[in-house]
Design a protein around this motif. Sequence first.
Motif, PDB file in Angstrom:
ATOM      1  N   CYS A 103       0.830  -1.216   0.000  1.00 12.62           N
ATOM      2  CA  CYS A 103       0.000   0.000   0.000  1.00 12.62           C
ATOM      3  C   CYS A 103       0.861   1.260   0.000  1.00 12.62           C
ATOM      4  O   CYS A 103       0.562   2.227  -0.715  1.00 12.62           O
ATOM      5  CB  CYS A 103      -0.941  -0.022   1.203  1.00 12.62           C
ATOM      6  SG  CYS A 103      -2.219  -1.306   1.134  1.00 12.62           S
ATOM      7  N   LYS A 104       1.920   1.273   0.799  1.00 14.42           N
ATOM      8  CA  LYS A 104       2.805   2.442   0.811  1.00 14.42           C
ATOM      9  C   LYS A 104       3.494   2.618  -0.539  1.00 14.42           C
ATOM     10  O   LYS A 104       3.686   3.759  -0.996  1.00 14.42           O
ATOM     11  CB  LYS A 104       3.829   2.292   1.927  1.00 14.42           C
ATOM     12  CG  LYS A 104       3.248   2.396   3.331  1.00 14.42           C
ATOM     13  CD  LYS A 104       4.328   2.209   4.389  1.00 14.42           C
ATOM     14  CE  LYS A 104       3.736   2.299   5.793  1.00 14.42           C
ATOM     15  NZ  LYS A 104       4.769   2.083   6.847  1.00 14.42           N
ATOM     16  N   ILE A 159       2.253   1.725  -3.487  1.00 13.04           N
ATOM     17  CA  ILE A 159       1.240   2.242  -4.415  1.00 13.04           C
ATOM     18  C   ILE A 159       1.094   3.750  -4.242  1.00 13.04           C
ATOM     19  O   ILE A 159       1.032   4.517  -5.225  1.00 13.04           O
ATOM     20  CB  ILE A 159      -0.103   1.531  -4.187  1.00 13.04           C
ATOM     21  CG1 ILE A 159      -0.014   0.055  -4.607  1.00 13.04           C
ATOM     22  CG2 ILE A 159      -1.218   2.230  -4.943  1.00 13.04           C
ATOM     23  CD1 ILE A 159       0.189  -0.158  -6.079  1.00 13.04           C
ATOM     24  N   ILE A 160       1.041   4.193  -2.997  1.00 10.86           N
ATOM     25  CA  ILE A 160       0.888   5.635  -2.734  1.00 10.86           C
ATOM     26  C   ILE A 160       2.114   6.400  -3.229  1.00 10.86           C
ATOM     27  O   ILE A 160       1.993   7.461  -3.862  1.00 10.86           O
ATOM     28  CB  ILE A 160       0.655   5.860  -1.230  1.00 10.86           C
ATOM     29  CG1 ILE A 160      -0.672   5.223  -0.791  1.00 10.86           C
ATOM     30  CG2 ILE A 160       0.668   7.356  -0.903  1.00 10.86           C
ATOM     31  CD1 ILE A 160      -0.849   5.147   0.699  1.00 10.86           C
ATOM     32  N   GLU A 203       0.420   8.155  -6.511  1.00 10.49           N
ATOM     33  CA  GLU A 203      -0.500   9.154  -5.956  1.00 10.49           C
ATOM     34  C   GLU A 203      -0.522  10.426  -6.792  1.00 10.49           C
ATOM     35  O   GLU A 203      -1.579  11.022  -7.015  1.00 10.49           O
ATOM     36  CB  GLU A 203      -0.109   9.490  -4.512  1.00 10.49           C
ATOM     37  CG  GLU A 203      -1.048  10.483  -3.854  1.00 10.49           C
ATOM     38  CD  GLU A 203      -0.666  10.760  -2.420  1.00 10.49           C
ATOM     39  OE1 GLU A 203      -1.563  10.990  -1.596  1.00 10.49           O
ATOM     40  OE2 GLU A 203       0.544  10.749  -2.116  1.00 10.49           O
ATOM     41  N   SER A 229      -4.635   3.705  -0.799  1.00 16.45           N
ATOM     42  CA  SER A 229      -4.139   2.817  -1.855  1.00 16.45           C
ATOM     43  C   SER A 229      -5.296   2.193  -2.631  1.00 16.45           C
ATOM     44  O   SER A 229      -5.191   2.013  -3.853  1.00 16.45           O
ATOM     45  CB  SER A 229      -3.247   1.731  -1.251  1.00 16.45           C
ATOM     46  OG  SER A 229      -3.968   0.929  -0.329  1.00 16.45           O
TER      47      SER A 229
END
Length: 589
Positions: free
Chosen positions: A312-313, A315-316, A320, A509
Amino acid sequence: MRYPSQTPPSSGHMPMVNENFPSVDAPEFPEFSTQMSFGGNHPAANHTTPNQEDTTPKSKKTQSPAWSTAQNLVLISGWINCGTSSVVGKNHRGETFWRDIAEYCNEHCSFDPPRDGNACRNRWNYMNKILGKWIGAYDAAKRQQASGWSDNDVLAKAREIFACGKNVQFTLMEEWMQLRDLPRFCSQVGGNSGSASNRAPHSRKYVRKDHAAANRRLIEDYFANEPTYDDTMFRRRYRMQKHVFLRIGADLSSSDNYFTQRVDAAYKEGISPLTKCTTAMRMLAYGVAADAVDEYIKIGGTTALECLRRFCKGIIRLYEHEYLRAPTEDDLQKILHVCEMRGFPGMIGSIDCMHWEWKNCPKAWEGQFTRGDKGTTTVILEAVASHDLWIWHAFFGCPGTLNDINVLDRSPVFDDVEQGKAPNVNYFVNQRPYNMTYYLADGIYPSYPTFVKSIRLPQSEPDKLFAQVQEGCRKDIERAFGVLQARFKIIREPARLWDIVDLGIIMRSCIILHNMIVEDERDSYAQRWTDFEQSGEGGSSTPQPYSTEVLPAFANHVRARSELRDSNVHHELQADLVKHIWTNFANAS
């Protein structure tokens, strides 16, 4: 957003008597899209709305005794103590809750005359409303904080925003200082909440797992030239097309050493990047427990959670800026053109809030995250979506006790407009010119020019048609929420994580992945919005003259805020839209 000037704002405001500026070191939280929010409320909110007005008649208000700062602090102490009762918990009845607070206040402070439950409730509702607006102003000042600003500079800027050009002073500083460490009243900008605790190390039993065999099986099932499961099954289980998933895996492998296959000291092959990404996607898509994928992928619960957080981190960090941003000029032109064809010139999306149940909310916070109509602890997501279900704005972290107005007070959705960085869009409705875009919203939102709401209990035929069209177009955001929850069951099911920071990372995410899927599959929608563009080129529709040049910085920040809150423009725009829709869609209906 950064303040245009690097010079700290002037703090030459009129200070209050015996005013101190203590250190502003409230808990910090990670940014979420524009910012991340985090707050809450106590059980009182189960029985009174946070923005509830004092309904006491004016004749009685003038006769009621004033509350001093010391008495306010005693009221706050009683609200905290009664709200965190280990015996009753969050199951207070409204009258009983405020009666207990009144007894606490009369016992710990001298009141003349003694206060009853209604007096305490009205005073709390008044302070709650003022504090909510102050927190929104303070967060806006934190978002504009430039290098070199001190804590006093931030407070001075917050006072300017709170006053909004009027002779209004924030007089509840001591009360806010006592409440600011609670989730309901703390700052929501700029860092990490730090709620994760340092757990004592403990030994874990080693289980021998054949990661190489699991990796081979995964490749044969989904990624071989002739896989066991075809592309349709891959799309169903991974929620996206194979080329999108492979792109994500390649980007993560090149940017994060964690998503590379390595060997340990015994030259044993580790977990492959495809396996780690598959683990994270299965947890997001199906909402399963951390160890539910162990039998197939051979990853334990602790490692699965680590994969989820790192995925998730990543993806961000990678996407983002591209998939969770404000619309560009080209995006804005397309949105405005489609919305014009749907009957709403100048509309750029729909806005609403969604609740995510938080199963493992800490006991001490349950009263601040539980609202009566929900019956459980929830965290709020505010979002803006367009006709193609793309989510342009996301603001997550407010507790479930807040309503949409309280969330809007803290949301940075209008920061660009107030700072003069938003595009200026010129359009006509019923032959009247307008230059401010708007969102479709439900009835709870305030009467701002930036919101167009439906008509409650419409009587005339034009009003009925307008309400029907507005409510139909406003469902874009509801559909976006439904598709988001259908794709990622983890945010439809009660959240089992303990840290609200993890919830924010997961939500952000999922929205980015949702937008990536929308970009890849929007051409396959049953309703092709490009048909509108083709009809416009054919001459069946005359496009409005849009101007999307970015405005220079506003010379007067206060004027921008007042323009955003002009209810007269709101009612004029709504009346013009009623006539516009009746003129263009009456025969079609």
